[in-house]
Design an enzyme around this catalytic site. Structure first.
Site, PDB file in Angstrom:
ATOM      1  N   SER A 199      15.669  48.959  18.415  1.00 40.72           N
ATOM      2  CA  SER A 199      14.316  49.443  18.169  1.00 40.72           C
ATOM      3  C   SER A 199      14.368  50.466  17.048  1.00 40.72           C
ATOM      4  CB  SER A 199      13.725  50.082  19.438  1.00 40.72           C
ATOM      5  OG  SER A 199      12.543  50.797  19.146  1.00 40.72           O
ATOM      6  N   GLN A 210      -2.896  -0.570   9.017  1.00 41.45           N
ATOM      7  CA  GLN A 210      -2.211  -0.235   7.770  1.00 41.45           C
ATOM      8  C   GLN A 210      -0.996   0.646   8.020  1.00 41.45           C
ATOM      9  OE1 GLN A 210      -3.417   2.506   4.097  1.00 41.45           O
ATOM     10  NE2 GLN A 210      -4.757   0.711   4.247  1.00 41.45           N
ATOM     11  N   ARG A 230       1.394  16.021   8.028  1.00 38.61           N
ATOM     12  CA  ARG A 230       2.296  16.661   7.064  1.00 38.61           C
ATOM     13  C   ARG A 230       2.665  18.074   7.498  1.00 38.61           C
ATOM     14  NH1 ARG A 230      -0.471  14.869   1.269  1.00 38.61           N
ATOM     15  NH2 ARG A 230      -0.618  12.639   1.759  1.00 38.61           N
ATOM     16  N   HIS A 265       8.970  33.870  43.349  1.00 39.18           N
ATOM     17  CA  HIS A 265       7.856  34.762  43.008  1.00 39.18           C
ATOM     18  C   HIS A 265       8.359  36.056  42.367  1.00 39.18           C
ATOM     19  CE1 HIS A 265       5.490  32.106  45.629  1.00 39.18           C
ATOM     20  NE2 HIS A 265       6.483  32.247  46.491  1.00 39.18           N
ATOM     21  N   THR A 322       0.859  -1.180   0.000  1.00 40.40           N
ATOM     22  CA  THR A 322       0.000   0.000   0.000  1.00 40.40           C
ATOM     23  C   THR A 322       0.896   1.230   0.000  1.00 40.40           C
ATOM     24  OG1 THR A 322      -0.069   0.261   2.400  1.00 40.40           O
ATOM     25  CG2 THR A 322      -1.670  -1.270   1.432  1.00 40.40           C
ATOM     26  N   SER A 323       0.277   2.376  -0.174  1.00 42.27           N
ATOM     27  CA  SER A 323       1.085   3.599  -0.138  1.00 42.27           C
ATOM     28  C   SER A 323       1.763   3.773   1.209  1.00 42.27           C
ATOM     29  CB  SER A 323       0.223   4.816  -0.467  1.00 42.27           C
ATOM     30  OG  SER A 323      -0.843   4.938   0.459  1.00 42.27           O
ATOM     31  N   SER A 330      -3.508  12.269   7.818  1.00 43.90           N
ATOM     32  CA  SER A 330      -2.500  12.542   6.803  1.00 43.90           C
ATOM     33  C   SER A 330      -2.151  14.016   6.683  1.00 43.90           C
ATOM     34  CB  SER A 330      -2.968  12.007   5.447  1.00 43.90           C
ATOM     35  OG  SER A 330      -2.001  12.247   4.451  1.00 43.90           O
ATOM     36  N   ARG A 339      -7.478   1.770  10.056  1.00 44.24           N
ATOM     37  CA  ARG A 339      -6.909   2.913   9.357  1.00 44.24           C
ATOM     38  C   ARG A 339      -7.970   3.967   9.122  1.00 44.24           C
ATOM     39  NH1 ARG A 339      -3.273   5.350   5.255  1.00 44.24           N
ATOM     40  NH2 ARG A 339      -3.452   7.369   6.253  1.00 44.24           N
TER      41      ARG A 339
END
Length: 388
Positions: free
Chosen positions: A201, A153, A250, A71, A23-24, A246, A241
């Site tokens: 600045s 998967q 990415r 503090h 599969t991919s 996906s 799956r």
């Protein structure tokens, strides 16, 4: 499929079997595991580079007393190098997180559409030992000794969560470091490097803004918040799956690595160039120390025969008066006030002996030496500066 077709054109004899049974995700997930391993290793090198620079700074400044803060109020003194050990310790904890994430990475191998390897059972005519050997060989070729025992998967998205948590941990440390530098630069105790041609600045020419530390904090905040994507993705993986991971992955994975890399490069630049303003630090400590030493003064006065309750009231009264005077821009005169009070049995000379900063830093120097000895930094590749 376009890649499969293109490979077939290059190698016509293999065109009929390229991607057979795969599969991919066989391509992309295994590739991602290689990338994650190598990227984490690169990040660890960058952490080592920061550790090296900060360790040198801690060694150089381990004996310089400075005001401690709780503090963000003046508290028992420490040394500048001892404070740096707080940053160093958190970075070493981040190394532990990186190593844990690296040790968790396994290879996916050829598992098929739902992880059952059914296609390969067919291809190898039921010879499951060949399937296991195929997975072992593929994993070994890419430098992995283990594969996941079972899978859908994809490889378990829980790994992404562990990886981004490790990056978030680094970002949390960097954020704390950057914030501390910004606070200390405001007080004039130390400052990040400032180039001779650098403009602080566009409006106020005199300013020396801690822009590197501000960028560390800004990018770290991005990494921390982006890490939330991984557990959300891991927790919403349907059955064998789903594809809603996906697009998110990415973005979340590469952007988190790129931002963490930038954070560490800027952090290394700051750590190498930290400037301690010793005179300003001594003045700030000198103003605070009479108050911080009041407990010691109280004990010394009791030893000379004073009454604890009466002495406490004398110190309280003069401390408030000295604070009021300081609020009007005058120096701290608590020592003189106590010495001139007939009810306080210590002379000005005796009081000043109690105001020696080195009497109030506890085991700061010893702790710094011990920490640095017990945490030798592995060699690392030099990082090029990046100011983004």
């Amino acid at each position: 499929m376009a890649h499969v077709y293109a490979y077939g054109l290059v190698c016509p004899k293999a065109a009929g079997v390229i991607h057979l049974g795969a599969t991919s995700c066989y391509v992309t997930d295994n590739a991602d595991l290689v990338i994650l391993r190598d990227a984490l290793t690169s990040i660890r090198n960058s952490v080592y580079a920061v550790l090296s620079s900060l360790s040198a700074f801690a060694e150089r400044t381990k004996s310089i007393p400075t005001v401690g803060y709780t503090h963000f109020q003046s508290a028992q003194p420490v040394t500048i190098g001892r404070r740096a050990c707080l940053w160093l310790q958190e970075l070493w904890l981040d190394v532990d997180e990186l190593n844990d994430a690296l040790s968790a990475i396994r290879f996916l191998g050829c598992r098929g559409a739902t992880g059952t390897e059914a296609s390969f059972v067919s291809l190898f005519n039921g010879d499951t030992e060949k399937i296991d050997e195929l997975n072992r060989r593929i994993a070994a070729d890419f430098g992995f000794e283990r594969i996941y025992d079972v899978s859908g998967q994809t490889y378990p998205r829980k790994l992404d969560s562990r990886v981004l948590n490790a990056l978030s941990s680094i970002a949390q440390t960097a954020y704390r470091f950057g914030d501390d530098i910004r606070l200390l630069q405001h007080d004039g105790i130390l400052s990040e490097p400032f180039e001779s041609k650098q403009i602080g600045s566009s409006a106020m020419a005199y300013k020396q803004n801690p822009m590197r530390s501000e960028r560390i904090c800004s990018l770290s905040r991005f990494v921390i918040t982006t890490a939330l994507n991984a557990p959300l993705t891991a927790s919403t993986q349907w059955l064998e799956r789903t594809l809603d991971d996906s697009a998110n992955r990415r973005i979340a994975l590469p952007e988190s690595f790129l931002a963490t890399d930038a954070v560490l490069r800027i952090m290394a630049n700051v750590a190498r160039g930290l400037v301690v303003h010793e005179q300003a630090n001594a003045r700030i400590l000198g103003d605070a120390l009479p108050f911080l030493a009041t407990e010691n003064l109280l004990m010394a006065a009791v030893k000379k025969g004073g009454d604890r309750q009466q002495l406490h009231e004398i110190i309280r009264k003069h401390s408030l008066a000295a604070k009021e005077r300081m609020s009007q821009g005058e120096p701290n005169d608590l020592a003189n006030r106590l010495a001139e009070d007939a009810g306080f049995p210590l002379s000005l000379e005796e009081i000043r002996l109690e105001l020696d900063p080195n009497k109030h830093i506890g085991r700061s120097i010893e702790q710094t030496d011990r920490f640095l000895r017990s945490h030798p930094v592995p060699p690392s590749e030099a990082l090029s500066d990046i100011l983004v």
